[in-house]
Scaffold this motif. Structure first.
Motif, PDB file in Angstrom:
ATOM      1  N   ILE A 119       7.732   0.482  -8.630  1.00  0.00           N
ATOM      2  CA  ILE A 119       6.326   0.868  -9.024  1.00  0.00           C
ATOM      3  C   ILE A 119       5.480   2.350  -8.143  1.00  0.00           C
ATOM      4  CG2 ILE A 119       4.724  -0.881  -7.520  1.00  0.00           C
ATOM      5  CD1 ILE A 119       6.327  -3.009  -7.275  1.00  0.00           C
ATOM      6  N   LYS A 120       6.543   2.500  -7.164  1.00  0.00           N
ATOM      7  CA  LYS A 120       6.079   3.208  -7.051  1.00  0.00           C
ATOM      8  C   LYS A 120       5.366   4.631  -8.664  1.00  0.00           C
ATOM      9  CE  LYS A 120       8.179   3.135  -2.523  1.00  0.00           C
ATOM     10  NZ  LYS A 120       8.216   4.229  -1.919  1.00  0.00           N
ATOM     11  N   GLU A 121       6.945   5.086  -9.299  1.00  0.00           N
ATOM     12  CA  GLU A 121       6.639   5.841  -9.889  1.00  0.00           C
ATOM     13  C   GLU A 121       5.481   5.568 -10.855  1.00  0.00           C
ATOM     14  OE1 GLU A 121       9.960   7.331 -13.658  1.00  0.00           O
ATOM     15  OE2 GLU A 121      10.584   5.891 -12.201  1.00  0.00           O
ATOM     16  N   ARG A 122       5.246   4.108 -11.316  1.00  0.00           N
ATOM     17  CA  ARG A 122       4.156   3.988 -12.466  1.00  0.00           C
ATOM     18  C   ARG A 122       3.331   3.700 -12.020  1.00  0.00           C
ATOM     19  NH1 ARG A 122       5.768   0.200 -17.096  1.00  0.00           N
ATOM     20  NH2 ARG A 122       8.221  -0.256 -17.128  1.00  0.00           N
ATOM     21  N   ILE A 123       2.659   3.349 -10.552  1.00  0.00           N
ATOM     22  CA  ILE A 123       1.363   3.829  -9.857  1.00  0.00           C
ATOM     23  C   ILE A 123       0.865   5.394 -10.538  1.00  0.00           C
ATOM     24  CG2 ILE A 123      -0.117   3.793  -7.957  1.00  0.00           C
ATOM     25  CD1 ILE A 123       1.104   1.029  -7.121  1.00  0.00           C
ATOM     26  N   ALA A 148       0.712  -1.122   0.109  1.00  0.00           N
ATOM     27  CA  ALA A 148       0.044  -0.251   0.387  1.00  0.00           C
ATOM     28  C   ALA A 148       1.437   1.508   0.070  1.00  0.00           C
ATOM     29  CB  ALA A 148      -0.521   0.098   1.601  1.00  0.00           C
ATOM     30  N   LEU A 149       0.326   2.342  -0.561  1.00  0.00           N
ATOM     31  CA  LEU A 149       0.925   3.223  -0.681  1.00  0.00           C
ATOM     32  C   LEU A 149      -0.401   4.832   0.121  1.00  0.00           C
ATOM     33  CD1 LEU A 149       3.134   3.002  -3.778  1.00  0.00           C
ATOM     34  CD2 LEU A 149       4.000   2.795  -2.226  1.00  0.00           C
ATOM     35  N   ILE A 150       0.301   5.374   0.644  1.00  0.00           N
ATOM     36  CA  ILE A 150      -0.468   6.978   0.871  1.00  0.00           C
ATOM     37  C   ILE A 150      -0.038   7.572   0.227  1.00  0.00           C
ATOM     38  CG2 ILE A 150      -1.730   7.788   3.134  1.00  0.00           C
ATOM     39  CD1 ILE A 150      -1.349   5.553   4.647  1.00  0.00           C
ATOM     40  N   ALA A 151      -0.198   8.516  -0.552  1.00  0.00           N
ATOM     41  CA  ALA A 151      -0.129  10.188  -0.861  1.00  0.00           C
ATOM     42  C   ALA A 151      -1.024  10.981  -0.539  1.00  0.00           C
ATOM     43  CB  ALA A 151      -0.212   9.492  -2.446  1.00  0.00           C
ATOM     44  N   LYS A 152      -0.562  11.871  -0.016  1.00  0.00           N
ATOM     45  CA  LYS A 152      -0.894  13.475   0.142  1.00  0.00           C
ATOM     46  C   LYS A 152      -1.285  14.219  -1.070  1.00  0.00           C
ATOM     47  CE  LYS A 152       0.049  13.851   4.946  1.00  0.00           C
ATOM     48  NZ  LYS A 152       0.882  14.264   5.690  1.00  0.00           N
ATOM     49  N   GLU A 153      -0.462  14.563  -2.347  1.00  0.00           N
ATOM     50  CA  GLU A 153      -0.580  14.624  -3.191  1.00  0.00           C
ATOM     51  C   GLU A 153      -0.157  13.680  -4.281  1.00  0.00           C
ATOM     52  OE1 GLU A 153      -1.021  18.333  -3.675  1.00  0.00           O
ATOM     53  OE2 GLU A 153      -1.833  18.756  -1.161  1.00  0.00           O
ATOM     54  N   PRO A 154      -0.825  14.224  -5.854  1.00  0.00           N
ATOM     55  CA  PRO A 154      -0.685  13.160  -7.037  1.00  0.00           C
ATOM     56  C   PRO A 154       1.248  13.360  -7.332  1.00  0.00           C
ATOM     57  CG  PRO A 154      -2.562  15.388  -7.352  1.00  0.00           C
ATOM     58  CD  PRO A 154      -1.636  15.520  -5.876  1.00  0.00           C
ATOM     59  N   ARG A 155       0.744  12.391  -7.521  1.00  0.00           N
ATOM     60  CA  ARG A 155       3.200  11.826  -8.084  1.00  0.00           C
ATOM     61  C   ARG A 155       3.919  12.499  -6.382  1.00  0.00           C
ATOM     62  NH1 ARG A 155       1.067  14.826 -12.163  1.00  0.00           N
ATOM     63  NH2 ARG A 155       0.940  12.713 -13.993  1.00  0.00           N
TER      64      ARG A 155
END
Length: 593
Positions: free
Chosen positions: A103-107, A81-88
């Motif tokens: 993987i993070k970069e592609r998602i 799982a990844l949690i992001a507050k802003e896009p990218r």
């Protein structure tokens, strides 16, 4: 192997297997499709649930880092799982791996997933991402982007991704279970198909074997009736059929034997014809008649019966009416009856009954000839008796010598008529079997010599040399009626002397041949024409009517002689040649002393 495929068991087994295999194939396809969709839906639902849980945990904790420790216990090893507050911009990552940065970069760079920051609905997508376990390998992942509300109204998103290999592995295991179940079902179907086929076909095989036994004529064959279903009822019906066949066959055989006995014992010939004029059935009398016709007609005619009968048969088959006729065919007379044979309303052939009337015609002719001959033979002496008697009554004669001559002629003619009547009575008695023989054992040579010597004077007066020759023992005896044998020999010697010219010879010879004595009377007279030889023993038959008329013959002597010899179990024959002589020979059984 071919026997199994051609049997009912094989056909039932193949049919059931094909049906079950088709059903299992359809069910397997549908089941795999269903399970594939089900696993995908379960994975999606699981990701959604995990995303909701993560969102709730993050909202409950002030620090995201502390929440991630709790979240790591919720997610499995194949899920990250990844949690992001802003896009990218990734804030936290649950698991770190070799290819995690890629993987993070592609998602984060995926435009579709990036819309989650502007939406309130989760976004699900399948992606090809680097493998977490292998550096240079790509795998299919299912990625769920779910919006996340963070404190101070800051919007973020949680990205949960899971490798599809887990789903594929689950689907593979499910597929193996389905195929194993299908195989077990296939084997069970085969077993129960064979069991069911055997239960059905075993009685059928027994019925087949019993049917073959019936076809061989063994009508006592019976099937066991152990079942109460349709097969058991069929076995019961089969047994009843066998009993009925045996009964009907016995009745047919009895009728056939009865008909055969009737046809065989019939004196008439019976012939059954088909519509094509071929012979269907005939009795022994008809077989003899057909053989006679075959030898007379020959094989080139193309028909087994005379043309007259063939016309009658054709008439019966076409007009369907009975015919009764008397025909003369090949010198024989037959009373013929043709009757049509029917098969339902159509005619299928005809039956002919033939009675040989040839002997009856011959007897009728003989009876007519006999009456004519007797009338003719009696007419001459009666006319002479009447004529000479009228001459005497009318005093036509002038002298005593003429009267005596006429009286002598009347006497001779009366004697001749008496001999004729006596011969007729003797012949009638012998032919009817009413004449009795008085047999005695006598020395045959002495008896025959005595009879011959009675004609010595007659032979001298006729200038004929009479000889008696014997080669048998004087002790040789025969059981005979001496008077009747004397009558036979007297007739033969008298005929020989009367038909032998002056200076001729008449010899009586006696010889022994096995158990018979042979007596021959041979002369050197005028002989008998060849065409008359077959008829010399018939009544009133005279080979030379002009010569025997004046010698007192009645034409019955040889017929009487033949009957007397045959009454002694002997036989008589004649050989003759014109202007050379005649030889009569008869045999008598002998008895040695």
């Amino acid at each position: 192997m071919n026997r199994i495929w051609n049997s009912v068991v094989g056909k039932l087994w193949v049919t059931i297997l094909l049906l079950v295999s088709f059903v299992l194939f359809i069910i397997t396809i549908l089941m795999l499709e269903f399970l594939g969709n089900y696993h995908s839906q379960q994975a999606e639902a699981s990701l959604r649930k995990e995303a909701s849980t993560i969102a709730r945990i993050v909202n409950e904790h002030e620090e995201v880092d502390s929440a991630m420790y709790i979240i790591s216990d919720i997610l499995g090893p194949e899920t990250n799982a990844l949690i992001a507050k802003e896009p990218r911009e990734v804030s936290l990552t649950l698991h770190e791996g070799e290819n995690e940065e890629k993987i993070k970069e592609r998602i984060m760079n995926d435009a579709t997933l990036g819309k989650v920051f502007e939406s309130s609905q989760p976004i699900l997508k399948e992606m090809i991402l680097p493998s977490l376990g292998s550096e240079n390998q790509m795998e299919s992942y299912i990625v769920l982007a779910s919006p996340l509300n963070i404190e101070n109204d800051l919007h973020g998103a949680v990205f949960i991704y899971q490798s599809l290999d887990v789903i594929h592995e689950t689907t593979k295991e499910t597929t193996n279970i389905v195929f194993l179940s299908a195989f077990i079902a296939f084997m069970l179907t085969t077993f129960f198909a064979f069991f069911l086929s055997t239960r059905i076909t075993s009685p059928l095989r027994k019925m087949r074997e019993a049917a073959f036994e019936l076809s061989k004529g063994n009508f006592d064959t019976k099937l066991p009736t152990l079942q109460n279903d349709e097969i058991g009822q069929l076995a019961t019906a089969f047994n009843q059929m066998g009993r009925q066949l045996k009964h009907h066959l016995e009745v047919i055989n009895q009728e056939k034997e009865q008909l055969s006995s009737i046809l065989t014992s019939m004196t008439d010939a019976v012939i059954t014809f088909n519509r094509d004029h071929t012979i269907l059935l005939s009795n022994p009398q008809a077989e003899k008649l057909l053989q006679k016709w075959f030898f007379r007609i020959g094989t080139n005619k193309g028909q087994p019966i005379p043309i007259e009968m063939d016309h009658m048969l054709d008439h019966v088959l076409h007009l369907e009416e009975e015919i009764n006729e008397e025909l003369e065919m090949e010198g024989s007379y037959y009373a013929i009856t043709f009757s049509p044979l029917y098969s339902g309303d159509s005619i299928r052939g005809a039956v002919a009954v033939l009675r040989d009337m040839t002997e009856q015609h011959r007897l009728d002719r003989l009876r007519s000839d006999f009456i004519a001959n007797v009338s003719h033979e009696l007419r001459t002496p009666i006319v002479m008796l009447q004529g000479y008697s009228e001459a005497i009554i009318d005093d036509v004669v002038s002298t005593d010598e003429e009267r005596d001559e006429m009286i002598k002629i009347i006497y001779e003619e009366s004697k001749r008529m008496g001999r004729l009547v006596t011969d007729l009575l003797d012949l009638a008695r012998m032919e009817s079997g009413r004449m009795r023989l008085y047999k005695e054992n006598v020395a045959i040579a002495q008896v025959l010599e005595r009879i011959t010597q009675k004609f010595a004077q007659v032979a001298r007066e006729s200038h004929v040399e009479l000889k008696f020759i014997t080669s048998v023992s004087p002790e040789l005896t025969a059981e005979i009626d001496e008077d009747r044998i004397e009558q036979v020999l007297t007739n033969l010697i008298d005929n020989a002397i009367r038909h032998t010219s002056n200076e001729g010879n008449v010899s009586v010879r006696v010889e022994q041949h096995n158990a018979f004595v042979k007596i021959s009377v041979e002369d050197t007279g005028s002989g008998i024409p060849t065409e008359d030889l077959p008829f010399v023993f018939e009544r009133f038959y005279k080979a030379d009517k002009s010569r025997t008329r004046g010698k007192g013959g009645t034409g019955l002597g040889l017929a009487i002689a033949k009957n007397m010899v045959e009454a002694h179990d002997g036989g008589i024959t004649v050989k003759s040649e014109e202007n050379v002589g005649t030889k009569f020979t008869f045999t008598l059984p002998i008895k040695k002393l």
